[in-house]
Write an enzyme that holds these catalytic residues in place. Structure first.
Site, PDB file in Angstrom:
ATOM      1  CB  ALA B  61      16.638   4.920 -19.699  1.00  0.00           C
ATOM      2  CG  HIS B 166      28.832  -2.359 -21.905  1.00  0.00           C
ATOM      3  ND1 HIS B 166      28.199  -3.326 -22.060  1.00  0.00           N
ATOM      4  CD2 HIS B 166      28.445  -2.034 -20.344  1.00  0.00           C
ATOM      5  CE1 HIS B 166      27.280  -3.771 -20.864  1.00  0.00           C
ATOM      6  NE2 HIS B 166      27.615  -2.884 -20.303  1.00  0.00           N
ATOM      7  CD  GLN B 168      28.409  -0.748 -15.136  1.00  0.00           C
ATOM      8  OE1 GLN B 168      28.215   0.451 -14.624  1.00  0.00           O
ATOM      9  NE2 GLN B 168      28.292  -1.899 -15.072  1.00  0.00           N
ATOM     10  CG  HIS B 297      42.708  -8.976  -9.665  1.00  0.00           C
ATOM     11  ND1 HIS B 297      43.455  -9.582  -9.158  1.00  0.00           N
ATOM     12  CD2 HIS B 297      42.498  -7.794  -8.807  1.00  0.00           C
ATOM     13  CE1 HIS B 297      44.249  -9.100  -8.287  1.00  0.00           C
ATOM     14  NE2 HIS B 297      43.834  -8.039  -8.062  1.00  0.00           N
ATOM     15  CG  MET B 312      32.928 -18.170  -5.361  1.00  0.00           C
ATOM     16  SD  MET B 312      34.256 -18.898  -4.363  1.00  0.00           S
ATOM     17  CE  MET B 312      35.492 -18.894  -5.684  1.00  0.00           C
ATOM     18  CD  GLU B 316      32.866 -21.901  -1.586  1.00  0.00           C
ATOM     19  OE1 GLU B 316      31.523 -22.112  -1.057  1.00  0.00           O
ATOM     20  OE2 GLU B 316      33.098 -22.947  -1.994  1.00  0.00           O
TER      21      GLU B 316
HETATM   22  O1  LIG Z   1      25.280  -1.337 -13.734  1.00  0.00           O
HETATM   23  P1  LIG Z   1      24.761  -2.637 -14.336  1.00  0.00           P
HETATM   24  O2  LIG Z   1      25.810  -3.127 -15.264  1.00  0.00           O
HETATM   25  O3  LIG Z   1      23.549  -2.551 -14.849  1.00  0.00           O
HETATM   26  O4  LIG Z   1      24.899  -3.746 -12.998  1.00  0.00           O
HETATM   27  C1  LIG Z   1      25.775  -4.970 -12.924  1.00  0.00           C
HETATM   28  O5  LIG Z   1      27.067  -4.254 -12.338  1.00  0.00           O
HETATM   29  C2  LIG Z   1      26.836  -3.798 -11.160  1.00  0.00           C
HETATM   30  C3  LIG Z   1      28.503  -3.311 -10.719  1.00  0.00           C
HETATM   31  O6  LIG Z   1      29.270  -4.568 -10.486  1.00  0.00           O
HETATM   32  C4  LIG Z   1      26.415  -4.395  -9.855  1.00  0.00           C
HETATM   33  O7  LIG Z   1      26.108  -3.714  -8.995  1.00  0.00           O
HETATM   34  C5  LIG Z   1      24.919  -5.163 -10.538  1.00  0.00           C
HETATM   35  O8  LIG Z   1      24.559  -6.101  -9.401  1.00  0.00           O
HETATM   36  C6  LIG Z   1      25.286  -5.843 -11.982  1.00  0.00           C
HETATM   37  O9  LIG Z   1      23.900  -6.206 -12.408  1.00  0.00           O
HETATM   38  O1  LIG Z   2      28.939 -29.681  -1.662  1.00  0.00           O
HETATM   39  P1  LIG Z   2      27.996 -29.240  -2.539  1.00  0.00           P
HETATM   40  O2  LIG Z   2      26.548 -28.580  -1.630  1.00  0.00           O
HETATM   41  O3  LIG Z   2      27.833 -30.015  -3.589  1.00  0.00           O
HETATM   42  O4  LIG Z   2      28.432 -27.860  -3.147  1.00  0.00           O
HETATM   43  C1  LIG Z   2      28.247 -26.546  -2.894  1.00  0.00           C
HETATM   44  O5  LIG Z   2      28.600 -26.037  -1.661  1.00  0.00           O
HETATM   45  C2  LIG Z   2      30.106 -26.043  -1.404  1.00  0.00           C
HETATM   46  C3  LIG Z   2      30.219 -25.265  -0.184  1.00  0.00           C
HETATM   47  O6  LIG Z   2      29.607 -24.082  -0.049  1.00  0.00           O
HETATM   48  C4  LIG Z   2      30.688 -25.129  -2.844  1.00  0.00           C
HETATM   49  O7  LIG Z   2      32.010 -25.194  -2.620  1.00  0.00           O
HETATM   50  C5  LIG Z   2      30.100 -25.658  -4.106  1.00  0.00           C
HETATM   51  O8  LIG Z   2      30.496 -24.725  -5.169  1.00  0.00           O
HETATM   52  C6  LIG Z   2      28.547 -25.613  -4.214  1.00  0.00           C
HETATM   53  O9  LIG Z   2      28.013 -26.152  -5.339  1.00  0.00           O
END
Ligand SMILES: O=P(O)(O)O[C@H]1O[C@H](CO)[C@@H](O)[C@H](O)[C@H]1O
Ligand SMILES: O=P(O)(O)O[C@H]1O[C@H](CO)[C@@H](O)[C@H](O)[C@H]1O
Lengths: 346, 346
Positions: B61, B166, B168, B297, B312, B316
């Site tokens: 870019a 890749h 980061q 992780h 999540m 969550e």
């Molecule tokens: O830098 P990238 O790969 O374009 O961006 C990605 O990773 C970043 C770091 O986890 C996040 O903040 C961005 O939301 C995601 O799209």
């Molecule tokens: O209970 P629902 O609406 O089917 O489920 C949704 O909400 C829950 C609570 O935030 C989450 O755990 C599920 O992953 C999401 O799909």
């Protein structure tokens, strides 16, 4: 508080409700986006769908029939994550493999008999009915359970699997991580400053999106999601059940205004997860909870458009949350949007 | 540790690395899924794409050209979230509106000259090259910066915007939230038990996915993502740069085995965010970090199939993480998968 120089450059901001930091990197919005594009939300949802288990009169997965409800409707989740009678795994004191009993109830609450409305499109009185029901459930479940989590997942992007307007209420025999952290932070602040954190904050925060005599919605100084907001009463209120009739009407009005702005931002029925945090209940009802102030968090995922969201992934999951526009920019954008429905059909 | 009764019922498990709890509700997998279905990953990625800014010899870019690299290739992120010279916002001691300087560098590292490979499809020696480069970057950036976060966002579902293999590397002048928390937890454990937490843990965890004489990959007892894993050496190692030549070869081998299992789980190039956590660097190099144990992780989003992920969201985000199958179920499923490429083209 921050000079222009800072706004344009990376810096960290402290979130006093979670005792953590967020990395603000404003100019990241300039990077071109070649990544995932979401499907826009479905546009033409029928008012009544004979196959939708949430509609009035229909059958649910467990064979039970819904009443022909004409306001809100609450029922037990057919696949609950929490149940009242889960057995105790035994008090395992092993520091590496520790478990604890989890008991509770999961309820679903339909906001309205129609599938083609959302809170901002409902009448103010209808939203008041929702608020009254929320208060009733917190009062009822709160007699036993220490925590009653009201939350709404709106939009398929936020894991919502049914377009009918609804929220969920999960009550538990434990204080979950997030409210436990918020409780600790608010308590420590109160002990040090002699006034509830969020009351002092509400008087000083200038990143206002909408306000009224009773209520305030802001993009918090420490917001992590691009258009995250915090909604709270100006008066010291511990729980949603403590709101007066006038405050409930004021809340319905400000929710409609805030959510209409959200819908207008990208001209789409705006996805989000939201939830209420108030003082804990059950055994905590007997304790002093003056450090608490009732508030709602709105966490919307969209960043650039109706179809490009913010990904909280690698760096955010492993290191620290990072945002790509400043909270000031977000607040200004939301503040300047109309509070009535824009051209496009929502 | 847990009886069959518990496995089938809801309970909480403690995560000693994050001092938090996860709600395990195994039978939630039984609920039917009518929600969002993701697009499966693109299947036919060309080995070389003249328009892909990550391929050898192409322009990025900012107008700069990539060399004709034939192994790994590291360059500065063209839209960095951290820069070395960001100004100091001033040490604001306001408890509600607190900011801090954020300085650092963001690098991108291509794993291979070809766009149509991933780590599990690369040769072992090629993966060793990646590990050597990781070690080099931690050593180099770690002379100044307290934290060097290596992470890979794999798959469009995890916000990855370029199919070329890749990762980061973001180095910062601050210890981000997650490693700061992990540092606190490991230190407290060490002080109490006289041995690093993760070393004691590695000896006892039975939820093994793959293992070798030097390395271990498990679904941790406290996993929150459905197929989350923890990868760590058996020997006490503080940082990735401390790994011996043999340990790097062993790591390449176990990474290939683990990631092939992942690909085989839903017969798709498996999306995830992963990252390395090791003892902090920069000023921390002079301190005693015996409480630390190097580990990676892996946080993969998929739950039910190649196109249905775990959301999540509401509960969550507002209350506590919740999982829909037990870590034992996940470990068993992964353990039983073949370690070589299955029928379908990945
Ligand atoms: O830098 P990238 O790969 O374009 O961006 C990605 O990773 C970043 C770091 O986890 C996040 O903040 C961005 O939301 C995601 O799209
Ligand atoms: O209970 P629902 O609406 O089917 O489920 C949704 O909400 C829950 C609570 O935030 C989450 O755990 C599920 O992953 C999401 O799909």
């Amino acid at each position: 508080h921050l000079s222009c120089v800072t706004l344009e450059h990376q810096h960290l901001r402290y979130n006093p409700l979670r005792d953590s930091w967020v990395l603000v990197s404003a100019h990241r919005m300039k990077r071109p986006w070649a990544g995932q594009v979401e499907r826009p939300p479905e546009e033409h949802i029928p008012r009544y769908d004979p196959n939708n288990p949430l509609c009035p009169g229909n059958k649910r997965a467990n064979g039970k029939g819904n009443p022909d409800y004409d306001s809100t409707f609450v029922f037990e989740n057919d696949f609950p994550a929490l149940q009242p009678d889960a057995p105790d795994p035994g008090s395992d004191q092993d520091p590496l493999f520790q478990s604890k009993a989890a008991r509770g109830v999961c309820k679903v609450m339909c906001f309205h008999p129609w599938s083609d409305v959302t809170l901002p499109l409902m009448k103010k009185e209808e939203v008041v009915n929702v608020i009254d029901k929320w208060a009733e459930l917190v009062e009822e479940l709160g007699t036993i359970y220490p925590w009653v989590q009201i939350f709404e997942n709106k939009g398929a992007m936020m894991g919502c699997s049914n377009p009918h307007p609804h929220c969920q209420v999960w009550a538990s025999n434990f204080l979950p991580n997030e409210p436990a952290l918020s409780d600790r932070c608010q308590r420590a602040y109160y002990e040090k400053h002699g006034e509830p954190m969020l009351l002092q904050y509400a008087k000083r925060e200038e990143r206002v999106v909408v306000e009224s005599s009773d209520w305030l919605a802001v993009v918090p100084y420490w917001a992590t999601w691009p258009y995250q907001t915090l909604l709270l009463p100006r008066r010291h209120v511990l729980r949603i059940s403590d709101l007066t009739t006038e405050e409930r009407e004021g809340l319905a009005a400000i929710m409609k205004r805030l959510l209409t702005k959200y819908d207008n931002l990208f001209e789409v029925s705006f996805p989000y997860s939201m939830g209420w945090h108030g003082a804990p209940t059950g055994p905590y009802l007997k304790e002093d909870n003056s450090h608490w102030q009732l508030h709602a968090h709105y966490y919307p995922p969209l960043l650039r458009s109706a179809t490009v969201k913010k990904f909280m992934v690698g760096y955010e999951m492993l290191a620290q949350e990072q945002r790509d526009l400043t909270p000031e920019q977000a607040a200004e954008k939301l503040r300047n949007l109309p509070e009535d429905k824009k051209g496009t059909e929502l």
